[in-house]
Scaffold this active site. Structure first.
Site, mmCIF file in Angstrom:
data_model
loop_
_atom_site.group_PDB
_atom_site.id
_atom_site.type_symbol
_atom_site.label_atom_id
_atom_site.label_comp_id
_atom_site.label_asym_id
_atom_site.label_seq_id
_atom_site.Cartn_x
_atom_site.Cartn_y
_atom_site.Cartn_z
ATOM 1 N N SER A 83 10.564 3.888 -11.351
ATOM 2 C CA SER A 83 9.654 4.364 -10.314
ATOM 3 C C SER A 83 9.731 3.521 -9.048
ATOM 4 O O SER A 83 9.593 2.298 -9.095
ATOM 5 C CB SER A 83 8.225 4.335 -10.863
ATOM 6 O OG SER A 83 7.280 4.388 -9.841
ATOM 7 N N GLY A 84 9.888 4.201 -7.909
ATOM 8 C CA GLY A 84 9.887 3.492 -6.638
ATOM 9 C C GLY A 84 8.548 2.863 -6.335
ATOM 10 O O GLY A 84 8.472 1.733 -5.844
ATOM 11 N N LEU A 85 7.479 3.590 -6.636
ATOM 12 C CA LEU A 85 6.136 3.048 -6.428
ATOM 13 C C LEU A 85 5.915 1.809 -7.285
ATOM 14 O O LEU A 85 5.409 0.789 -6.811
ATOM 15 C CB LEU A 85 5.087 4.114 -6.770
ATOM 16 C CG LEU A 85 3.628 3.636 -6.830
ATOM 17 C CD1 LEU A 85 3.181 3.062 -5.497
ATOM 18 C CD2 LEU A 85 2.712 4.775 -7.267
ATOM 19 N N ASP B 280 5.100 1.192 -0.927
ATOM 20 C CA ASP B 280 6.112 2.174 -1.297
ATOM 21 C C ASP B 280 6.539 2.954 -0.059
ATOM 22 O O ASP B 280 6.365 4.171 0.044
ATOM 23 C CB ASP B 280 5.544 3.116 -2.370
ATOM 24 C CG ASP B 280 6.580 4.086 -2.903
ATOM 25 O OD1 ASP B 280 7.777 3.767 -2.848
ATOM 26 O OD2 ASP B 280 6.180 5.175 -3.374
ATOM 27 N N ASP C 164 14.225 6.542 -9.139
ATOM 28 C CA ASP C 164 13.546 7.151 -7.998
ATOM 29 C C ASP C 164 14.196 6.569 -6.742
ATOM 30 O O ASP C 164 13.880 5.466 -6.317
ATOM 31 C CB ASP C 164 12.061 6.794 -8.069
ATOM 32 C CG ASP C 164 11.257 7.313 -6.896
ATOM 33 O OD1 ASP C 164 11.832 8.000 -6.039
ATOM 34 O OD2 ASP C 164 10.048 7.016 -6.844
ATOM 35 N N ASP D 296 14.089 7.634 -3.652
ATOM 36 C CA ASP D 296 13.431 8.008 -2.399
ATOM 37 C C ASP D 296 14.258 9.069 -1.666
ATOM 38 O O ASP D 296 14.586 10.076 -2.237
ATOM 39 C CB ASP D 296 13.179 6.766 -1.546
ATOM 40 C CG ASP D 296 12.171 5.823 -2.190
ATOM 41 O OD1 ASP D 296 11.397 6.294 -3.050
ATOM 42 O OD2 ASP D 296 12.167 4.625 -1.860
ATOM 43 N N GLU E 150 14.370 12.743 -2.678
ATOM 44 C CA GLU E 150 13.376 13.694 -2.165
ATOM 45 C C GLU E 150 13.728 14.156 -0.765
ATOM 46 O O GLU E 150 14.318 13.404 0.031
ATOM 47 C CB GLU E 150 11.990 13.069 -2.204
ATOM 48 C CG GLU E 150 11.843 11.801 -1.405
ATOM 49 C CD GLU E 150 10.537 11.082 -1.701
ATOM 50 O OE1 GLU E 150 9.621 11.184 -0.861
ATOM 51 O OE2 GLU E 150 10.442 10.416 -2.745
ATOM 52 N N LYS F 10 10.433 6.624 3.624
ATOM 53 C CA LYS F 10 9.621 7.614 2.896
ATOM 54 C C LYS F 10 8.126 7.307 3.000
ATOM 55 O O LYS F 10 7.720 6.181 3.290
ATOM 56 C CB LYS F 10 10.059 7.664 1.428
ATOM 57 C CG LYS F 10 9.872 6.382 0.614
ATOM 58 C CD LYS F 10 8.528 6.226 -0.022
ATOM 59 C CE LYS F 10 8.152 7.320 -0.968
ATOM 60 N NZ LYS F 10 8.812 7.160 -2.299
ATOM 61 N N ASN G 10 4.788 7.830 0.515
ATOM 62 C CA ASN G 10 4.428 8.175 -0.850
ATOM 63 C C ASN G 10 3.700 9.513 -0.886
ATOM 64 O O ASN G 10 2.790 9.771 -0.082
ATOM 65 C CB ASN G 10 3.556 7.083 -1.464
ATOM 66 C CG ASN G 10 3.293 7.334 -2.939
ATOM 67 O OD1 ASN G 10 2.452 8.130 -3.307
ATOM 68 N ND2 ASN G 10 4.034 6.646 -3.782
ATOM 69 N N SER G 11 4.081 10.349 -1.830
ATOM 70 C CA SER G 11 3.579 11.722 -1.894
ATOM 71 C C SER G 11 2.093 11.813 -2.191
ATOM 72 O O SER G 11 1.459 12.828 -1.873
ATOM 73 C CB SER G 11 4.359 12.500 -2.960
ATOM 74 O OG SER G 11 5.739 12.467 -2.691
ATOM 75 N N ARG H 65 14.427 16.403 -5.523
ATOM 76 C CA ARG H 65 12.960 16.463 -5.557
ATOM 77 C C ARG H 65 12.463 17.227 -4.331
ATOM 78 O O ARG H 65 12.657 16.802 -3.197
ATOM 79 C CB ARG H 65 12.418 15.039 -5.586
ATOM 80 C CG ARG H 65 10.923 14.920 -5.473
ATOM 81 C CD ARG H 65 10.526 13.496 -5.802
ATOM 82 N NE ARG H 65 9.289 13.089 -5.149
ATOM 83 C CZ ARG H 65 8.719 11.902 -5.319
ATOM 84 N NH1 ARG H 65 9.287 11.008 -6.115
ATOM 85 N NH2 ARG H 65 7.605 11.594 -4.694
ATOM 86 N N HIS I 202 7.392 18.957 -7.097
ATOM 87 C CA HIS I 202 6.286 18.010 -7.041
ATOM 88 C C HIS I 202 5.028 18.670 -6.476
ATOM 89 O O HIS I 202 5.113 19.527 -5.597
ATOM 90 C CB HIS I 202 6.682 16.825 -6.157
ATOM 91 C CG HIS I 202 5.993 15.550 -6.507
ATOM 92 N ND1 HIS I 202 5.298 15.360 -7.674
ATOM 93 C CD2 HIS I 202 5.900 14.370 -5.831
ATOM 94 C CE1 HIS I 202 4.818 14.139 -7.711
ATOM 95 N NE2 HIS I 202 5.157 13.513 -6.609
#
Length: 332
Positions: free
Chosen positions: A83-85, A95, A122, A124, A151, A157, A159-160, A196, A227
């Site tokens: 996970s990038g986060l 992130d 991940d 990004d 993504e 990026k 964060n979503s 993504r 997502h």
């Protein structure tokens, strides 16, 4: 004509060089097997691709370090989500691509060394344009990483799951060509690229999400990660119905976590990512522990609640080092 002694010397040198090359190749082969092969002698990338194409619903667990990767594998997970986060969080940065891709690569190397299951990273947005993304693929392959999810947003990026933040999307054609560049650059035909789609995150209509998913699958993506940050899975259900199994779909039910897992099976989902829960659990545990120790000025009440030091030794395979010392160190 060269003297016989010279001829014999040249022959001997050639023989030694040939022997050294064979040994180096054998050593490289062993190293590569350890780096790229998972349990059962199958490539990690092949294992991940099979998970994406499996008729059964598969699951991978978030990890962010060597030790969390090993714990996920020991729990029984067949794959890991880097996970990038979570990686950013454990480095103490946001992130937002504040951790450079080379710093992320270093973490991934430790994760891959610590586990025998495939890692989907991940990645990004691919850390830039097509050129950055295809170079990233080569560097991930060098470290035995099985695949990358990118993504369709802009670098750096956002964060979503951040509230009230603009989520600008990348141009469809440019992002599709980035996927093609990544697939073309991969030396391993089983290296997976997951596209993504962030259209629903950015507030675009379902038509845009479907349009992007179609384009990215046509560009060579091995799967589509759709997502959503809604509290229920209604828009994901709509996508799955309209998508009609055109290609494997990966879901991340972080926000719609009350949806029964059996529902994902009924939709024909290929893979579920439990995306950040190890990091969130460890943060909560550390906060509670450090607060208690600070308040009590003692560790007497926490020792029974935390892992024993011996467990740290076990997880980091101290037994292997002990066996190696017995083999390679001279006896006293």
């Amino acid at each position: 004509m060269a003297a016989p002694s010279v001829t014999r010397g040249l022959a001997r040198s050639t023989q030694l060089l040939s022997s050294q090359v064979v040994k180096a190749q054998a050593s490289c082969s062993v190293s590569q097997r350890r780096q790229y092969m998972g349990a059962g002698g199958e490539k990690k990338s092949t294992q991940l691709k099979k998970m994406l194409l499996s008729p059964e619903l598969e699951f991978i667990m978030e990890a962010h370090s060597g030790i969390s990767a090993r714990i996920a594998e020991e729990a029984g997970f067949k794959g890991i989500w880097a996970s990038g986060l979570s990686i950013s969080t454990q480095l103490g940065v946001r992130d937002s691509n504040e951790a450079s891709w080379t710093q992320v690569l270093e973490v991934l190397e430790y994760m891959n060394d610590a586990s025998d299951v495939p890692i989907l990273v991940d990645a990004d947005t691919g850390y830039g344009n097509f050129n950055n993304a295809r170079r990233l693929v080569r560097k991930l392959e060098d470290r035995g990483i099985a695949g990358a999810a990118i993504e369709d947003k802009l670098f750096p990026k956002t964060n979503s799951l951040l509230d009230g933040r603009e989520q600008p999307l990348a141009n469809i054609e440019e992002f599709a060509l980035k996927i093609t560049a990544m697939k073309d650059s991969a030396r391993d035909p089983d290296f997976c690229v997951v596209a993504r789609v962030e259209a629903l995150i950015a507030g675009w209509p379902m038509e845009e999400a479907l349009k992007r998913a179609d384009a990215f699958l046509d560009a060579g993506a091995d799967a589509i990660l759709m997502h959503s940050k809604k509290k229920d899975a209604a828009e994901i259900e709509e996508f799955m119905r309209l998508w009609n199994n055109k290609g494997p779909v990966v879901l991340v039910p972080t926000t719609y976590h009350t949806t029964p897992t059996e529902t994902f099976r009924d939709w024909g989902t290929a893979l579920i990512i439990w995306a950040n829960h190890s990091m969130r659990a460890s943060v909560k545990a550390m906060q509670a522990l450090t607060k208690q120790i600070h308040h009590e000025q003692s560790i007497s009440n926490v020792e029974k609640e935390i892992a024993a030091v011996k467990e740290l030794f076990r997880l980091t395979r101290d037994d292997e080092l002990k066996a190696a010392e017995d083999k390679y160190l001279p006896k006293a």
